[in-house]
Design a protein around this motif. Structure first.
Motif, PDB file in Angstrom:
ATOM      1  N   PRO A 136       0.796  -1.240   0.000  1.00 21.03           N
ATOM      2  CA  PRO A 136       0.000   0.000   0.000  1.00 21.03           C
ATOM      3  C   PRO A 136       0.819   1.276   0.000  1.00 21.03           C
ATOM      4  O   PRO A 136       0.332   2.322  -0.415  1.00 21.03           O
ATOM      5  N   GLY A 137       2.060   1.211   0.431  1.00 22.19           N
ATOM      6  CA  GLY A 137       2.860   2.431   0.512  1.00 22.19           C
ATOM      7  C   GLY A 137       3.880   2.585  -0.586  1.00 22.19           C
ATOM      8  O   GLY A 137       4.858   3.329  -0.430  1.00 22.19           O
ATOM      9  N   GLN A 138       3.671   1.905  -1.726  1.00 26.11           N
ATOM     10  CA  GLN A 138       4.694   1.908  -2.778  1.00 26.11           C
ATOM     11  C   GLN A 138       5.167   3.300  -3.196  1.00 26.11           C
ATOM     12  O   GLN A 138       6.376   3.564  -3.194  1.00 26.11           O
ATOM     13  N   PRO A 139       4.283   4.205  -3.597  1.00 23.90           N
ATOM     14  CA  PRO A 139       4.764   5.507  -4.061  1.00 23.90           C
ATOM     15  C   PRO A 139       5.607   6.246  -3.029  1.00 23.90           C
ATOM     16  O   PRO A 139       6.606   6.893  -3.373  1.00 23.90           O
ATOM     17  N   ALA A 140       5.213   6.154  -1.762  1.00 27.76           N
ATOM     18  CA  ALA A 140       5.994   6.810  -0.709  1.00 27.76           C
ATOM     19  C   ALA A 140       7.397   6.228  -0.647  1.00 27.76           C
ATOM     20  O   ALA A 140       8.377   6.955  -0.422  1.00 27.76           O
ATOM     21  N   GLU A 141       7.511   4.917  -0.856  1.00 27.07           N
ATOM     22  CA  GLU A 141       8.819   4.279  -0.827  1.00 27.07           C
ATOM     23  C   GLU A 141       9.678   4.679  -2.014  1.00 27.07           C
ATOM     24  O   GLU A 141      10.905   4.529  -1.982  1.00 27.07           O
ATOM     25  N   HIS A 142       9.055   5.208  -3.057  1.00 25.24           N
ATOM     26  CA  HIS A 142       9.788   5.626  -4.256  1.00 25.24           C
ATOM     27  C   HIS A 142       9.984   7.140  -4.319  1.00 25.24           C
ATOM     28  O   HIS A 142      10.304   7.677  -5.372  1.00 25.24           O
ATOM     29  N   GLY A 143       9.778   7.819  -3.193  1.00 29.86           N
ATOM     30  CA  GLY A 143      10.152   9.227  -3.117  1.00 29.86           C
ATOM     31  C   GLY A 143       9.028  10.225  -3.225  1.00 29.86           C
ATOM     32  O   GLY A 143       9.293  11.424  -3.383  1.00 29.86           O
ATOM     33  N   PHE A 144       7.765   9.792  -3.108  1.00 25.59           N
ATOM     34  CA  PHE A 144       6.648  10.723  -3.255  1.00 25.59           C
ATOM     35  C   PHE A 144       5.981  10.984  -1.908  1.00 25.59           C
ATOM     36  O   PHE A 144       5.526  10.056  -1.230  1.00 25.59           O
ATOM     37  N   ASP A 145       5.929  12.264  -1.540  1.00 24.76           N
ATOM     38  CA  ASP A 145       5.324  12.653  -0.268  1.00 24.76           C
ATOM     39  C   ASP A 145       3.824  12.373  -0.252  1.00 24.76           C
ATOM     40  O   ASP A 145       3.268  12.000   0.775  1.00 24.76           O
ATOM     41  N   ARG A 146       3.168  12.603  -1.379  1.00 21.27           N
ATOM     42  CA  ARG A 146       1.725  12.416  -1.491  1.00 21.27           C
ATOM     43  C   ARG A 146       1.431  11.575  -2.731  1.00 21.27           C
ATOM     44  O   ARG A 146       2.149  11.643  -3.719  1.00 21.27           O
ATOM     45  N   TYR A 147       0.335  10.810  -2.680  1.00 19.48           N
ATOM     46  CA  TYR A 147      -0.042  10.051  -3.871  1.00 19.48           C
ATOM     47  C   TYR A 147      -1.536   9.769  -3.912  1.00 19.48           C
ATOM     48  O   TYR A 147      -2.210   9.691  -2.882  1.00 19.48           O
ATOM     49  N   CYS A 148      -2.033   9.635  -5.127  1.00 17.39           N
ATOM     50  CA  CYS A 148      -3.436   9.334  -5.397  1.00 17.39           C
ATOM     51  C   CYS A 148      -3.447   8.437  -6.624  1.00 17.39           C
ATOM     52  O   CYS A 148      -3.371   8.924  -7.758  1.00 17.39           O
ATOM     53  N   MET A 149      -3.550   7.108  -6.423  1.00 10.78           N
ATOM     54  CA  MET A 149      -3.293   6.162  -7.494  1.00 10.78           C
ATOM     55  C   MET A 149      -4.436   5.171  -7.691  1.00 10.78           C
ATOM     56  O   MET A 149      -5.033   4.684  -6.731  1.00 10.78           O
ATOM     57  N   TRP A 150      -4.721   4.884  -8.965  1.00 13.02           N
ATOM     58  CA  TRP A 150      -5.605   3.770  -9.302  1.00 13.02           C
ATOM     59  C   TRP A 150      -4.996   2.481  -8.742  1.00 13.02           C
ATOM     60  O   TRP A 150      -3.792   2.238  -8.902  1.00 13.02           O
ATOM     61  N   THR A 151      -5.830   1.627  -8.140  1.00 13.45           N
ATOM     62  CA  THR A 151      -5.296   0.451  -7.462  1.00 13.45           C
ATOM     63  C   THR A 151      -4.897  -0.678  -8.411  1.00 13.45           C
ATOM     64  O   THR A 151      -4.174  -1.586  -8.015  1.00 13.45           O
ATOM     65  N   GLU A 172      -4.676   5.153   2.045  1.00 14.08           N
ATOM     66  CA  GLU A 172      -6.069   4.820   2.348  1.00 14.08           C
ATOM     67  C   GLU A 172      -6.818   4.436   1.075  1.00 14.08           C
ATOM     68  O   GLU A 172      -6.700   5.113   0.047  1.00 14.08           O
ATOM     69  N   PHE A 173      -7.612   3.367   1.140  1.00 15.65           N
ATOM     70  CA  PHE A 173      -8.386   2.906  -0.010  1.00 15.65           C
ATOM     71  C   PHE A 173      -9.666   3.711  -0.148  1.00 15.65           C
ATOM     72  O   PHE A 173     -10.362   3.984   0.834  1.00 15.65           O
ATOM     73  N   PHE A 174      -9.985   4.107  -1.386  1.00 16.71           N
ATOM     74  CA  PHE A 174     -11.192   4.874  -1.670  1.00 16.71           C
ATOM     75  C   PHE A 174     -11.890   4.254  -2.872  1.00 16.71           C
ATOM     76  O   PHE A 174     -11.261   3.986  -3.890  1.00 16.71           O
ATOM     77  N   GLN A 175     -13.186   3.998  -2.770  1.00 19.61           N
ATOM     78  CA  GLN A 175     -13.972   3.504  -3.892  1.00 19.61           C
ATOM     79  C   GLN A 175     -15.066   4.504  -4.212  1.00 19.61           C
ATOM     80  O   GLN A 175     -15.906   4.819  -3.374  1.00 19.61           O
ATOM     81  N   GLY A 176     -15.051   5.012  -5.438  1.00 16.26           N
ATOM     82  CA  GLY A 176     -16.023   6.000  -5.846  1.00 16.26           C
ATOM     83  C   GLY A 176     -17.350   5.383  -6.234  1.00 16.26           C
ATOM     84  O   GLY A 176     -17.483   4.169  -6.362  1.00 16.26           O
ATOM     85  N   SER A 177     -18.326   6.235  -6.451  1.00 13.13           N
ATOM     86  CA  SER A 177     -19.648   5.793  -6.883  1.00 13.13           C
ATOM     87  C   SER A 177     -19.693   5.728  -8.402  1.00 13.13           C
ATOM     88  O   SER A 177     -18.732   6.087  -9.089  1.00 13.13           O
ATOM     89  N   GLU A 178     -20.826   5.296  -8.946  1.00 11.41           N
ATOM     90  CA  GLU A 178     -20.993   5.235 -10.395  1.00 11.41           C
ATOM     91  C   GLU A 178     -20.869   6.620 -11.022  1.00 11.41           C
ATOM     92  O   GLU A 178     -20.515   6.757 -12.189  1.00 11.41           O
ATOM     93  N   ALA A 179     -21.153   7.655 -10.261  1.00 13.40           N
ATOM     94  CA  ALA A 179     -21.077   9.024 -10.781  1.00 13.40           C
ATOM     95  C   ALA A 179     -19.666   9.586 -10.745  1.00 13.40           C
ATOM     96  O   ALA A 179     -19.392  10.612 -11.370  1.00 13.40           O
ATOM     97  N   ASP A 180     -18.753   8.939 -10.013  1.00 11.38           N
ATOM     98  CA  ASP A 180     -17.377   9.422  -9.909  1.00 11.38           C
ATOM     99  C   ASP A 180     -16.556   8.934 -11.096  1.00 11.38           C
ATOM    100  O   ASP A 180     -16.636   7.770 -11.493  1.00 11.38           O
ATOM    101  N   PHE A 181     -15.745   9.817 -11.628  1.00 13.28           N
ATOM    102  CA  PHE A 181     -14.880   9.505 -12.772  1.00 13.28           C
ATOM    103  C   PHE A 181     -13.439   9.652 -12.315  1.00 13.28           C
ATOM    104  O   PHE A 181     -13.001  10.737 -11.930  1.00 13.28           O
ATOM    105  N   GLY A 182     -12.706   8.538 -12.319  1.00 14.95           N
ATOM    106  CA  GLY A 182     -11.358   8.506 -11.782  1.00 14.95           C
ATOM    107  C   GLY A 182     -10.456   9.648 -12.225  1.00 14.95           C
ATOM    108  O   GLY A 182      -9.803  10.292 -11.385  1.00 14.95           O
TER     109      GLY A 182
END
Length: 472
Positions: A136-151, A172-182
């Protein structure tokens, strides 16, 4: 197994805290679209797709006519982040879904370098270098302070990147609704990060989810996107064109936010693609149609758009110079004044941006399905095939004319010497020749073949229905 041979030299000062940074240094944003060859943008000659913000970005910056990625997703993603070729870093095929498969955290990336240099760092969009339920923490381990990634794959299932998206935000895992567009979520994250860090230098890597299949219609801009469509376009190509315009609008939002924040002049923004367009898509250029060739070691498989805008330094121009995405890390590091402490294969081409003298790239080498080397006239493959494909026009560059002309023997020998040189390079990572957890190129090719056959059958049915008058 995956330890970097000289990693100790790099890491000695890497994770010990950020050094002070000069606030006058430029912000850097690297945007990489998913599956779009150069022919997908109107600034590169598309007669059917609409991308006004990227056209304006090209008019205000540099558009490179000869920019190249690898023909496939994973190899390019590792290459652009590390500045190393696939045969050196071990990532030469599609990322596996097997347990434990990931990009090792001790491979130096541009996230590490910019973070160490005191920049605030963020990444948003598509990672696909390991599953987030396992790491779950991959981007942080690669040097990114913040991340928002498709799983990508989560709990054994492939998740949506578009409608009803599955996203990891800072662990943190987030699942959008049918109205949300990634793509809207990824865009909002980037815009918020700019707002939060506008008073200090930042680095953003935005590997977009768009315009990869499945080819769907985004929630807005369909009328704008279809303005230049012709009646003969397939449903997939129409959806693809809509996705391009939506992608373009997101880039426009980023550029506008930089202006509104008063940091536009000293922000370097780079836009490119990870490989050629998917084979299901047929694009149009003046006087010709062009099928996408993602996954194939041909011109349309690896020629990608590359547009760089930096108002404080870059004079508007069109460049015919070669640029490979392996050059991104050393080039942007040079712009910022970062010293690279690990070995890279890419070249520092920052002199292209500011009109100064420097070492130019004379050819492109690509380790994919065997090596191939391309200069501005010929492309030679390790299996001996040689193509005469000048870059003087789209018709010539995409014609793929094989040559056995004996008059070209000196060029063949010259390019073969380059192939021999690169093939003999040692791996940078232990075990990189047979990296556990990665699919072999042959398997990836077979998967692509099946996908192409399925798409072809669908297209045949569409044409048949049209001929019968059943399709409106």
């Amino acid at each position: 197994m995956f330890r970097f041979i000289a990693f100790a030299l790099f890491s000695a000062g890497l994770f010990t805290g950020a050094s002070a940074v000069d606030k006058s240094k430029p912000n850097v944003i690297v945007i990489m679209a998913d599956d779009i060859g150069a022919e997908g943008l109107e600034s590169y000659g598309s007669t059917i797709f609409t991308s006004p913000n990227l056209t304006r970005m090209a008019e205000e910056g540099i558009q490179f006519q000869n920019a190249y990625a690898t023909p496939l997703c994973t190899p390019t993603r590792v290459m652009i982040m590390t500045g190393t070729y696939p045969h050196r870093n071990g990532f030469g095929a599609l990322m596996s879904k097997k347990p434990g498969a990931r990009m090792p955290a001790d491979i130096p990336t541009f996230g590490h370098y910019f973070q160490k240099a005191g920049y605030k760092t963020a990444i948003a969009g598509k990672w696909q270098l390991g599953k987030f339920d396992a790491f779950p923490g991959q981007p942080a381990e690669h040097g990114f302070d913040r991340y928002c990634m498709w799983t990508w794959f989560y709990n054994g299932k492939k998740d949506s990147r578009f409608y009803k998206p599955h996203i990891h935000v800072d662990g943190e895992f987030f699942q959008g609704s049918e109205a949300d567009f990634g793509p809207d979520t990824y865009c909002d994250f980037v815009l918020d990060f700019i707002d939060e860090n506008k008073d200090e230098p930042f680095f953003i890597y935005f590997p977009m989810a768009l315009v990869h299949s499945p080819f769907i219609h985004p929630p807005r801009l369909e009328e704008k996107a279809s303005a230049k469509f012709t009646e003969d376009l397939s449903k997939q190509t129409r959806a693809f064109g809509h996705m391009i315009t939506y992608m373009d609008d997101i880039i426009g939002q980023i550029l506008e936010r930089l202006k509104a924040s008063g940091i536009d002049e000293n922000s370097l923004v780079m836009f490119t693609g990870d490989n050629g367009t998917g084979k299901q898509i047929v694009s149009k250029l003046p006087g010709m149609s062009l099928q996408g060739q993602k996954g194939s070691p041909v011109e349309a498989g690896s020629r990608v758009p590359l547009i760089v805008r930096w108002p404080a330094k870059i004079e508007p121009s069109v460049s015919e110079e070669f640029f490979c995405l392996v050059d991104v890390l050393p080039t942007i590091a040079s712009v910022v004044g970062i010293e690279l402490t690990a070995e890279v294969d890419g070249m520092d081409l920052s002199h292209y941006f500011v009109g100064q003298d420097g070492e130019d790239r004379e050819y492109i080498v690509m380790p994919y399905k065997g090596f191939y080397v391309r200069d501005k006239r010929f492309r030679l493959h390790a299996d001996g095939r040689m193509f005469d494909i000048p870059v003087t026009s789209d018709q010539e560059r995409y014609s793929e004319k094989e040559t056995t002309n004996p008059e070209h023997e000196p060029e063949r020998e010259r390019l073969q010497a380059l192939i021999d040189q690169y093939q003999s390079q040692p791996a940078l990572y232990e075990g990189s020749v047979t990296v556990e957890g990665f699919e072999e190129p042959g398997l990836a090719e077979e998967q692509q073949k099946k996908a192409d056959e399925k798409a072809a059958k669908k297209e045949a049915k569409r044409v048949e229905k049209k001929m019968e008058g059943e399709e409106t």
